[in-house]
Structure formats: C-alpha cells, structure tokens
Design an enzyme around this catalytic site. Structure first.
Site, PDB file in Angstrom:
ATOM      1  N   ALA A  40    -105.696   2.152 -55.226  1.00 57.22           N
ATOM      2  CA  ALA A  40    -105.901   1.737 -56.618  1.00 57.22           C
ATOM      3  C   ALA A  40    -105.390   2.780 -57.599  1.00 57.22           C
ATOM      4  O   ALA A  40    -105.110   2.472 -58.740  1.00 57.22           O
ATOM      5  CB  ALA A  40    -107.386   1.487 -56.878  1.00 57.22           C
ATOM      6  N   LYS A  41    -105.281   4.014 -57.160  1.00 56.60           N
ATOM      7  CA  LYS A  41    -104.833   5.133 -58.006  1.00 56.60           C
ATOM      8  C   LYS A  41    -105.530   5.128 -59.355  1.00 56.60           C
ATOM      9  O   LYS A  41    -104.922   5.276 -60.402  1.00 56.60           O
ATOM     10  CB  LYS A  41    -103.312   5.125 -58.154  1.00 56.60           C
ATOM     11  CG  LYS A  41    -102.595   5.288 -56.800  1.00 56.60           C
ATOM     12  CD  LYS A  41    -101.138   5.680 -56.934  1.00 56.60           C
ATOM     13  CE  LYS A  41    -100.498   5.933 -55.572  1.00 56.60           C
ATOM     14  NZ  LYS A  41    -100.349   4.714 -54.750  1.00 56.60           N
ATOM     15  N   ARG A  42    -106.864   5.016 -59.347  1.00 55.82           N
ATOM     16  CA  ARG A  42    -107.633   5.010 -60.572  1.00 55.82           C
ATOM     17  C   ARG A  42    -107.926   6.430 -61.034  1.00 55.82           C
ATOM     18  O   ARG A  42    -107.992   7.364 -60.221  1.00 55.82           O
ATOM     19  CB  ARG A  42    -108.965   4.272 -60.354  1.00 55.82           C
ATOM     20  CG  ARG A  42    -108.825   2.791 -60.006  1.00 55.82           C
ATOM     21  CD  ARG A  42    -108.089   2.014 -61.080  1.00 55.82           C
ATOM     22  NE  ARG A  42    -108.198   0.566 -60.879  1.00 55.82           N
ATOM     23  CZ  ARG A  42    -107.189  -0.215 -60.458  1.00 55.82           C
ATOM     24  NH1 ARG A  42    -105.997   0.285 -60.185  1.00 55.82           N
ATOM     25  NH2 ARG A  42    -107.377  -1.529 -60.334  1.00 55.82           N
TER      26      ARG A  42
END
Lengths: 225, 225
Positions: A40-42
C-alpha cells in the site's frame, strides 16, 4: 509459508467495489494460511498515519494483513503509530528504503546532516535496525523494501533485524545472482525476492504458473543461505 | 470557490464501507460545486502509480477529485503518470515537499548530489516548477504541500507555478502572520492555508463553525495579497 503481496493500487483503482474485492482476497488468503503483505506504501503523520495503521494492521479491520508497506517521506519517526500497532499484534511494517527505479536515487542517496551525514536510505535502514533492537517491539516488526537490481548497500543489510522485500526480479531485470550478491549474508528466510510480471506472463495455465514459481523459488534458495 | 480536503485515511480505516462513504462525500461535494483535494499521499512507480492516478483523477472513477496529494519518496519523476493524467483532465497533483513535522526534516533537508547539491525539498520544488512551465501540461497542474509552521524556504515559492497547500494553521501552531511571512509573495489565490482541528473544535454547532471559518478566511486574506 507462501507469501502473497497484493498491490493495493489495482484494487483502489475501482473504488469501494475494488476495495471490497481486496477484502475478499485477504479473507481467502487468511483461510488458506498464506502470509499477506498489503503493498500500500502508505504514510502520513499523527492521527492520519494511525488511521492507516488501523486500516491495514488492526485485528478487527476488514483490510487486515500480516504486514503493510509504508513510505517514509515524512520521516521514519512519523510511522511510529504504525510500528507500534504492528508490534503489539505480531504484524509487520515494511518501509520503502532503497528503490531500484532511477527517479528515486537522487532523493534516497541525498546526504543528511547538511551533506556530511549518511545517505537518506542508510539513515532509514539504521533507524529500522534500531527499532528492531529497541526492545519496545518484537524484533522483526519492521522490515525494508530494497530493490533487487541495485548495487551494494552501504548499510550492512545482515544487521537489519527484519524482513527484506526485494522486488524487481524477472521483468524488472533482477537475477538470482544479483539477489545473492546483495542479500547473501542476510539471515535465512528474511529475504523475500519477489517476481510478479515474469511469473504472471507464464499464466493463465495453472500448471505453467506453478512450475515457473517453483523454478524461481529454487533459484532464490540457491543464492540465499 | 470553497475547497474541501477529505483525509482519505479516516475513510480507508473502515475498509470498503469507508471508501463507499468517501465516494458519497465526493459526489455531494461535486453537486455542491466545491473543489475537492483528496488527501491520500499516494505514490509508487510505473503501472502502480498509474493505477493510483486513475483511482483519484480519472473522470470515470467513483473516487475522482479535483486534485490528489502525492508522496515523492520514489522520486518526483516516478509520479509522472499522475502528473500526465492530471494535466490531460484539468486536474491537479499536490506533492508533499516540506512537511512541518520534526521527524521529516532530516530527510527533506538532506543534500542531493553527494552532499553538494540542493536539499531534497528544494530539488522537488524546482522540479515541480519545471513541470508547470514545461508546456507539456497546463501551468498549475502540479502543486506542493508546504507546512505553514516552517521557516523561510530556500526555493523561491512565488516561482512554483502551482497551488501551495499549507497545513498546520491553528491546532498545529501556524498563525496568519507566519503564513504571510512564508507565502506573502505567492500569487493571489494560490496558497491554501488549511485549518482542520482548530475549526472542527468550534463545532458541531453550524453557526459557530461557519463563524470560525469566516474569521480564519479573513485572517488569511489579510496576509496573502
């Protein structure tokens, strides 16, 4: 245990219907006993990063996964709520540190401390190692994304104390030999070298897919102690 | 035109049901003629960042907004598919450049080019200005998030060519005077200094909320020519 890494963007692309489909995939993966890394690379700060942490790591969330990938532009310290929630639940946070795409190198190799300190990527990797040995969270709670196609790391990767997710094998040009050179000294089982497109293009026939996956696995097993 | 900036994390926190609620909010905002910035801080590379771009900026997406915030750890160049889609549709991408949280400063102030070049944040701001004057996309397609509580910027902000989103006014300590000092030379109407918590705490009574919002707006109008 097999690991899957669903790419959240391709579900989000279809709005809430796509996110509902991802929830179904995650539920099936849990039932099948797979480990799931939500790619998700949040990243954000304060109560916002805490909300992302709860979305992906809270045991009651429909989107819960075993680990989530995080992006550190706001600082590794800003991800602390995510690290804490992961640590409390035996889950993981995998922080993007060294990416193999050329557009990211000048930022990730920039030198901290007014140009006299370590590179951004090495500062993050050292920070991750520190979290893993801090005693405040279980060792291995925090991992790193490190592209499989890069040259040697200045930070000693065997000291990271967490999982290394190494995308870029196959279609993006990474090879088993390259993975061995970069990660050969890392503890057994801590390096997840992932092939996505190069495997998918052998499908949709299930036997061919499984065969390609087995071959990729055996190649990696050969170079990672 | 009033602008709203929904924080995507708080919807995502509730999984697909939360994302469906966000779709409803976005639809109502469009009907009301509001401009919407989806504060999502998305970022990735290649087909993945393109999927995020389509989620938030494609005219057919249920999550479409007028602009989306993006995170640049993988490099400004990696966000190109998002910039291109925004430019083609008259929408915007607002890239986090200088954040006011202390954990982000060492990364954002790291010096590129082996310590001899500009700071990461200044490299990004210059890159944004270059995109806005490139002629390949409409001027103003790319904006920047710049915390309202920081000291002077080395990059001349009046040259950005796009919107500046300046969070941190109110609860996070930013003042109208500080905003004026940082952004006073920017073209009229390009600086969006946002207060969230300090306004929300005056609610839920609608009259008090509206009064506080008007007061905040007038204070900002006084310092931004």
């Amino acid at each position: 245990v097999p690991v899957i890494k669903p790419q959240v963007a391709f579900f989000e692309r279809c709005g809430s219907a796509g996110v509902a489909a991802l929830e179904a995939v995650l539920a099936e993966a849990r039932d099948a006993g797979l480990l799931v890394i939500a790619d998700a690379k949040r990243g954000d700060i304060g109560s916002t990063v805490e909300a992302y942490a709860r979305a992906w790591l809270d045991p009651g969330s429909p989107l819960r996964a075993d680990a989530v990938t995080a992006a550190p532009y706001l600082g590794l310290g800003a991800l602390q709520p995510m690290v804490d929630l992961a640590g409390a639940g035996g889950r993981g946070v995998i922080v993007v540190a060294r990416s193999s795409n050329p557009e990211g190198r000048s930022l990730q190799q920039a030198r901290t401390d007014d140009g006299r300190g370590p590179a951004v990527e090495d500062m993050l990797l050292a920070g991750i190692a520190e979290l893993n040995t801090s005693g405040r969270i279980p060792t291995g709670t925090v991992g790193a994304v490190i592209g499989a196609t890069l040259g040697p790391s200045r930070f000693r990767l065997a000291d990271l104390g967490g999982v290394i997710l190494a995308p870029g094998v196959g279609a993006q040009g990474g090879t088993a030999a390259g993975v061995g050179a970069l990660f050969g000294e890392c503890p057994r089982g801590t390096v997840l070298a992932s092939s996505s497109r190069s495997l998918l293009t052998t499908g949709p026939e299930v036997h061919a897919l499984a065969e390609a996956a087995r071959k990729a696995r055996d190649e990696m097993a050969g170079v990672l102690s």
